[in-house]
Design a protein around this motif. Structure first.
Motif, mmCIF file in Angstrom:
data_model
loop_
_atom_site.group_PDB
_atom_site.id
_atom_site.type_symbol
_atom_site.label_atom_id
_atom_site.label_comp_id
_atom_site.label_asym_id
_atom_site.label_seq_id
_atom_site.Cartn_x
_atom_site.Cartn_y
_atom_site.Cartn_z
ATOM 1 N N ALA A 12 0.820 -1.219 0.000
ATOM 2 C CA ALA A 12 0.000 0.000 0.000
ATOM 3 C C ALA A 12 0.851 1.265 0.000
ATOM 4 C CB ALA A 12 -0.928 -0.004 1.209
ATOM 5 N N SER A 13 1.963 1.263 0.714
ATOM 6 C CA SER A 13 2.783 2.474 0.762
ATOM 7 C C SER A 13 3.431 2.768 -0.588
ATOM 8 C CB SER A 13 3.846 2.367 1.849
ATOM 9 O OG SER A 13 4.759 1.348 1.549
ATOM 10 N N TRP A 14 3.859 1.741 -1.299
ATOM 11 C CA TRP A 14 4.428 1.932 -2.639
ATOM 12 C C TRP A 14 3.353 2.442 -3.597
ATOM 13 C CZ3 TRP A 14 9.428 0.983 -4.510
ATOM 14 C CH2 TRP A 14 10.320 0.492 -3.556
ATOM 15 N N HIS A 15 2.144 1.896 -3.461
ATOM 16 C CA HIS A 15 1.049 2.311 -4.335
ATOM 17 C C HIS A 15 0.682 3.778 -4.079
ATOM 18 C CE1 HIS A 15 -2.241 1.696 -7.066
ATOM 19 N NE2 HIS A 15 -3.083 2.178 -6.177
ATOM 20 N N ARG A 16 0.637 4.168 -2.802
ATOM 21 C CA ARG A 16 0.345 5.564 -2.468
ATOM 22 C C ARG A 16 1.393 6.503 -3.051
ATOM 23 N NH1 ARG A 16 -0.846 3.540 2.577
ATOM 24 N NH2 ARG A 16 1.198 4.178 3.325
ATOM 25 N N GLN A 17 2.669 6.121 -2.941
ATOM 26 C CA GLN A 17 3.739 6.969 -3.488
ATOM 27 C C GLN A 17 3.597 7.091 -5.003
ATOM 28 O OE1 GLN A 17 7.664 5.362 -3.479
ATOM 29 N NE2 GLN A 17 8.609 7.319 -3.919
ATOM 30 N N TYR A 18 3.312 5.978 -5.662
ATOM 31 C CA TYR A 18 3.152 6.009 -7.111
ATOM 32 C C TYR A 18 1.981 6.909 -7.509
ATOM 33 C CZ TYR A 18 1.974 4.647 -11.830
ATOM 34 O OH TYR A 18 1.664 4.690 -13.161
ATOM 35 N N ILE A 23 0.041 11.820 -10.090
ATOM 36 C CA ILE A 23 -0.902 12.936 -10.177
ATOM 37 C C ILE A 23 -0.155 14.238 -10.421
ATOM 38 C CG2 ILE A 23 -2.507 14.342 -8.810
ATOM 39 C CD1 ILE A 23 -3.464 11.683 -7.554
ATOM 40 N N SER A 24 0.954 14.421 -9.710
ATOM 41 C CA SER A 24 1.681 15.682 -9.834
ATOM 42 C C SER A 24 2.667 15.689 -11.004
ATOM 43 C CB SER A 24 2.421 15.994 -8.538
ATOM 44 O OG SER A 24 3.391 15.004 -8.258
ATOM 45 N N LYS A 25 3.134 14.540 -11.417
ATOM 46 C CA LYS A 25 4.088 14.428 -12.529
ATOM 47 C C LYS A 25 3.527 13.442 -13.555
ATOM 48 C CE LYS A 25 7.770 16.085 -10.005
ATOM 49 N NZ LYS A 25 8.017 17.481 -10.184
ATOM 50 N N HIS A 26 4.266 13.192 -14.590
ATOM 51 C CA HIS A 26 3.888 12.204 -15.599
ATOM 52 C C HIS A 26 4.026 10.806 -15.000
ATOM 53 C CE1 HIS A 26 4.281 9.847 -19.344
ATOM 54 N NE2 HIS A 26 3.438 10.767 -19.809
ATOM 55 N N HIS A 27 3.196 9.868 -15.430
ATOM 56 C CA HIS A 27 3.244 8.513 -14.868
ATOM 57 C C HIS A 27 4.590 7.838 -15.111
ATOM 58 C CE1 HIS A 27 2.749 6.249 -18.641
ATOM 59 N NE2 HIS A 27 2.037 7.298 -19.025
#
Length: 66
Positions: A12-18, A23-27
């Protein structure tokens, strides 16, 4: 590269960071950041000889004053 995708999928923590970065940068930037984070953790695991849980306990000291 594929390990970072799996980490995003199951941790979950990796997913939240991604999601935060995508959202703020390009995927693509978010993917590279996740891969770099995983590579750094794996490097420290190999260098110190510790397992993943010990590396996670130590955490990051980025942004903390000495």
């Amino acid at each position: 590269m594929e390990a970072a995708v799996q980490a995003q999928r199951y941790d979950a923590s990796w997913h939240r960071q991604y999601l935060r970065l995508s959202i703020s940068k390009h995927h693509g930037v978010a993917k590279v950041a996740s891969r770099t984070k995983l590579a750094v953790r794996l490097y420290w695991m190999l260098r110190s000889g510790e397992d993943y849980s010990k590396v996670m306990e130590r955490g990051s000291h980025v942004g903390q004053s000495v």
